[in-house]
Motif scaffolding. Structure first.
Motif, PDB file in Angstrom:
ATOM      1  N   VAL A 145       0.866  -1.190   0.000  1.00 43.85           N
ATOM      2  CA  VAL A 145       0.000   0.000   0.000  1.00 43.85           C
ATOM      3  C   VAL A 145       0.899   1.235   0.000  1.00 43.85           C
ATOM      4  O   VAL A 145       1.893   1.287   0.728  1.00 43.85           O
ATOM      5  CB  VAL A 145      -0.923   0.015   1.248  1.00 43.85           C
ATOM      6  CG1 VAL A 145      -1.811   1.253   1.237  1.00 43.85           C
ATOM      7  CG2 VAL A 145      -1.761  -1.246   1.307  1.00 43.85           C
ATOM      8  N   ALA A 190       1.074  -7.456   4.820  1.00 43.44           N
ATOM      9  CA  ALA A 190       0.997  -6.179   4.111  1.00 43.44           C
ATOM     10  C   ALA A 190       2.132  -5.258   4.534  1.00 43.44           C
ATOM     11  O   ALA A 190       2.492  -5.185   5.713  1.00 43.44           O
ATOM     12  CB  ALA A 190      -0.348  -5.496   4.374  1.00 43.44           C
ATOM     13  N   VAL A 222      -5.357  -1.498   8.372  1.00 42.91           N
ATOM     14  CA  VAL A 222      -5.034  -2.519   7.377  1.00 42.91           C
ATOM     15  C   VAL A 222      -5.086  -3.911   8.007  1.00 42.91           C
ATOM     16  O   VAL A 222      -5.512  -4.891   7.368  1.00 42.91           O
ATOM     17  CB  VAL A 222      -3.659  -2.233   6.726  1.00 42.91           C
ATOM     18  CG1 VAL A 222      -3.256  -3.362   5.793  1.00 42.91           C
ATOM     19  CG2 VAL A 222      -3.713  -0.905   5.956  1.00 42.91           C
ATOM     20  N   VAL A 277      -7.569  -0.981  -1.445  1.00 42.30           N
ATOM     21  CA  VAL A 277      -7.180  -2.306  -0.939  1.00 42.30           C
ATOM     22  C   VAL A 277      -8.221  -3.334  -1.373  1.00 42.30           C
ATOM     23  O   VAL A 277      -7.880  -4.455  -1.776  1.00 42.30           O
ATOM     24  CB  VAL A 277      -7.022  -2.280   0.604  1.00 42.30           C
ATOM     25  CG1 VAL A 277      -6.843  -3.688   1.153  1.00 42.30           C
ATOM     26  CG2 VAL A 277      -5.847  -1.402   0.988  1.00 42.30           C
ATOM     27  N   VAL A 283       1.585  -6.818   9.430  1.00 41.78           N
ATOM     28  CA  VAL A 283       1.447  -5.557   8.693  1.00 41.78           C
ATOM     29  C   VAL A 283       2.572  -4.641   9.157  1.00 41.78           C
ATOM     30  O   VAL A 283       2.730  -4.420  10.361  1.00 41.78           O
ATOM     31  CB  VAL A 283       0.075  -4.897   8.972  1.00 41.78           C
ATOM     32  CG1 VAL A 283      -0.033  -3.563   8.239  1.00 41.78           C
ATOM     33  CG2 VAL A 283      -1.059  -5.832   8.557  1.00 41.78           C
ATOM     34  N   ILE A 320       3.188  -1.177   4.173  1.00 47.83           N
ATOM     35  CA  ILE A 320       2.587   0.118   3.868  1.00 47.83           C
ATOM     36  C   ILE A 320       3.663   1.187   3.825  1.00 47.83           C
ATOM     37  O   ILE A 320       4.478   1.295   4.742  1.00 47.83           O
ATOM     38  CB  ILE A 320       1.582   0.551   4.963  1.00 47.83           C
ATOM     39  CG1 ILE A 320       0.615  -0.584   5.295  1.00 47.83           C
ATOM     40  CG2 ILE A 320       0.831   1.810   4.533  1.00 47.83           C
ATOM     41  CD1 ILE A 320      -0.211  -0.297   6.555  1.00 47.83           C
ATOM     42  N   ALA A 343      -2.337   0.574  -4.298  1.00 44.94           N
ATOM     43  CA  ALA A 343      -2.129  -0.724  -3.652  1.00 44.94           C
ATOM     44  C   ALA A 343      -1.807  -1.736  -4.734  1.00 44.94           C
ATOM     45  O   ALA A 343      -2.128  -1.531  -5.918  1.00 44.94           O
ATOM     46  CB  ALA A 343      -3.368  -1.151  -2.858  1.00 44.94           C
ATOM     47  N   LEU A 349      -8.809   4.338   1.175  1.00 51.02           N
ATOM     48  CA  LEU A 349      -7.996   3.168   1.532  1.00 51.02           C
ATOM     49  C   LEU A 349      -8.789   1.875   1.343  1.00 51.02           C
ATOM     50  O   LEU A 349      -8.302   0.905   0.742  1.00 51.02           O
ATOM     51  CB  LEU A 349      -7.538   3.306   3.001  1.00 51.02           C
ATOM     52  CG  LEU A 349      -6.707   2.153   3.567  1.00 51.02           C
ATOM     53  CD1 LEU A 349      -5.345   2.093   2.904  1.00 51.02           C
ATOM     54  CD2 LEU A 349      -6.546   2.310   5.082  1.00 51.02           C
TER      55      LEU A 349
END
Lengths: 313, 313
Positions: A16, A71, A103, A56, A112, A73, A25, A52
């Motif tokens: 992302v 994920a 997320v 996503v 994440v 970011i 993303a 967002l």
């Protein structure tokens, strides 16, 4: 866990990229492939959260949420990697926004990780861009766009700093006591060299265009105010680059972002200024290049934050 | 190899500190003890080589050359850690001087490592100074003296850079396009904040003393030009510190050197300037302290370059 994109055994993560005006993303595989990619302009949504969720959602809808192992970011800074929150200077709607939690709720039970957008750009460039062919032991990646950000890759490892904020090159002072910056300080690189600030300065000096792209086009045609706007930005960026080079003993600087996409009208005066202002000998080896990956650098670097340790990163 | 200083089993190394006006050397044990220490003024010798031979000779004469397992050298920059040579800006007699070879000839067969004086000061401070009690994940050490140097300790490891020149904070521009610096650039921190340059500025503005120590004494008495000289230095150092803090995400800055020994007349305006000019939130946590080790920080850090891996360093 098998990959949903047909390449059996290939691990896939969600990347992302939260910019000042766009959210992107992608699904990224361990070899740097990007089978799915989506991008939305922030202005099309009622809130950053909605943007967002949309971007996503588009990726997970295609890849299948189960196929995503984690994920990474990258966000416009500053970020707080300990709390997992972000406060992008250029997104007034988000202050201390708990982005990692947001997320994580979309990908329950999976790791994440968060870093600055400049840090991710640097890491992506180091992993899959120019640095792949011309190895660098001390690389600075910069994003010159709505804001000015940066990140470091030192001896092959992203240097993020104790709170995740290392590489904030847009907010070092190149004109101490100069024009106030929204960050609270004065004379920052970003006040001179970000796209909106270049445009603002050019308009105050008689140029009549609307955005950095038009400013670059006019500079290419020889418009004196447009040329001067790029020279001012180049001088500010050169001072910042030489400062970072003196502190990190840099060998390579790679620059991406919308303003950097202007090409020679930025890079010609920038390289001249870096060469012309370098004092000590070790500063003279610094190479300054435009990104070879475009906007994908940030997504690839975000993915690299969570890709398995046995990946090339 | 047994130690010659009575502490059986204690490893001992030679530490050398090459400043702009003084050379120092010491025998340092693995626990940070310093049983022998010598210092000579460079001006008393016909050449820097002669000063080096004298100061190292004094230490080895007392410790016994056989008892020394290696040598760490901190030198005024720039240094070339690959070639093992130094070109201190403030020692015109040395350009590309092969310092590692020169010391290696005094200690045949033993490891000799070289780093900048600021890097050694930072490493010494991290190992045996303030950082021992208030741990730092991103520490900048600075030497403000005949020149202005610095070094970084990141996550407990000295960050020296690919050519050994990381941390050159004295030669970042705080006044781009300003007064020329002997390094070849302009507007460097050192042009404003080194001892000789503070004295030069004060004398040009009517102060009649001779050196930085006298300038500090007069500032303490309220002499307006002396106060202003310290304010200018503090402003330049604050800009440099905030720049390094934005790039490295610093939590701690420790400052040594003759000018820093001035105490409150430097640190009061310096801390005010750092606090007053910090923009982004993560910059506001930076602590700024005078060294707790005095000149020994550089010698301890030089020693730490070659002390065994199982030492606290």
């Amino acid at each position: 866990m098998s990959s949903p994109n047909g390449a059996g055994g290939t691990r896939t993560v969600l990347a992302v990229d939260i910019g000042g005006t766009k959210f992107a993303a992608a699904a990224v595989t361990a070899d740097g492939g990007m089978p799915v990619r989506a991008e939305v302009p922030l202005s099309a949504f009622a809130s950053p959260d909605a943007a967002l969720a949309e971007v996503v959602g588009r990726v997970t809808a295609q890849v299948g949420e189960d196929g995503i192992e984690g994920a990474g970011i990258g966000s416009a800074g500053p970020v707080d990697s300990v709390k997992g929150s972000v406060s992008p200077v250029n997104i007034p709607g988000w202050r201390d926004f708990p982005l990692v939690d947001a997320v994580s709720r979309m990908l329950p039970g999976r790791p994440v990780r968060l870093a600055g957008d400049g840090q991710c750009m640097a890491l992506g460039e180091w992993w899959r861009g120019l640095a792949e062919h011309t190895p660098s032991r001390a690389m600075l990646g910069m994003v010159v766009s709505t804001g000015v950000g940066g990140g470091l890759v030192l001896d092959g490892t992203p240097y993020l700093g104790p709170t995740g904020n290392a590489g904030h090159i847009g907010h070092i002072a190149v004109d101490p006591g100069g024009e106030p910056c929204p960050c609270g300080a004065a004379g920052c690189v970003e006040v001179v060299a970000s796209g909106p600030n270049m445009v603002r300065w050019a308009r105050a000096n008689g140029w009549e265009g609307d955005d950095a792209k038009a400013l670059a086009a006019d500079a290419r045609l020889g418009h004196p105010v447009a040329l001067c706007a790029f020279q001012r930005a180049a001088d500010a960026l050169a001072t910042a680059i030489l400062t970072a080079a003196a502190l990190f003993d840099l060998d390579h600087v790679v620059i991406g972002g919308g303003v950097a996409a202007a090409g020679a009208v930025l890079f010609d005066p920038l390289r001249r200024a870096v060469t012309g202002s370098a004092g000590l000998g070790f500063l003279r080896r610094v190479r300054v290049d435009p990104t070879s990956l475009g906007r994908d650098a940030g997504l690839l670097g975000a993915a690299a934050l969570v890709l398995p340790q046995d990946s090339p990163c």
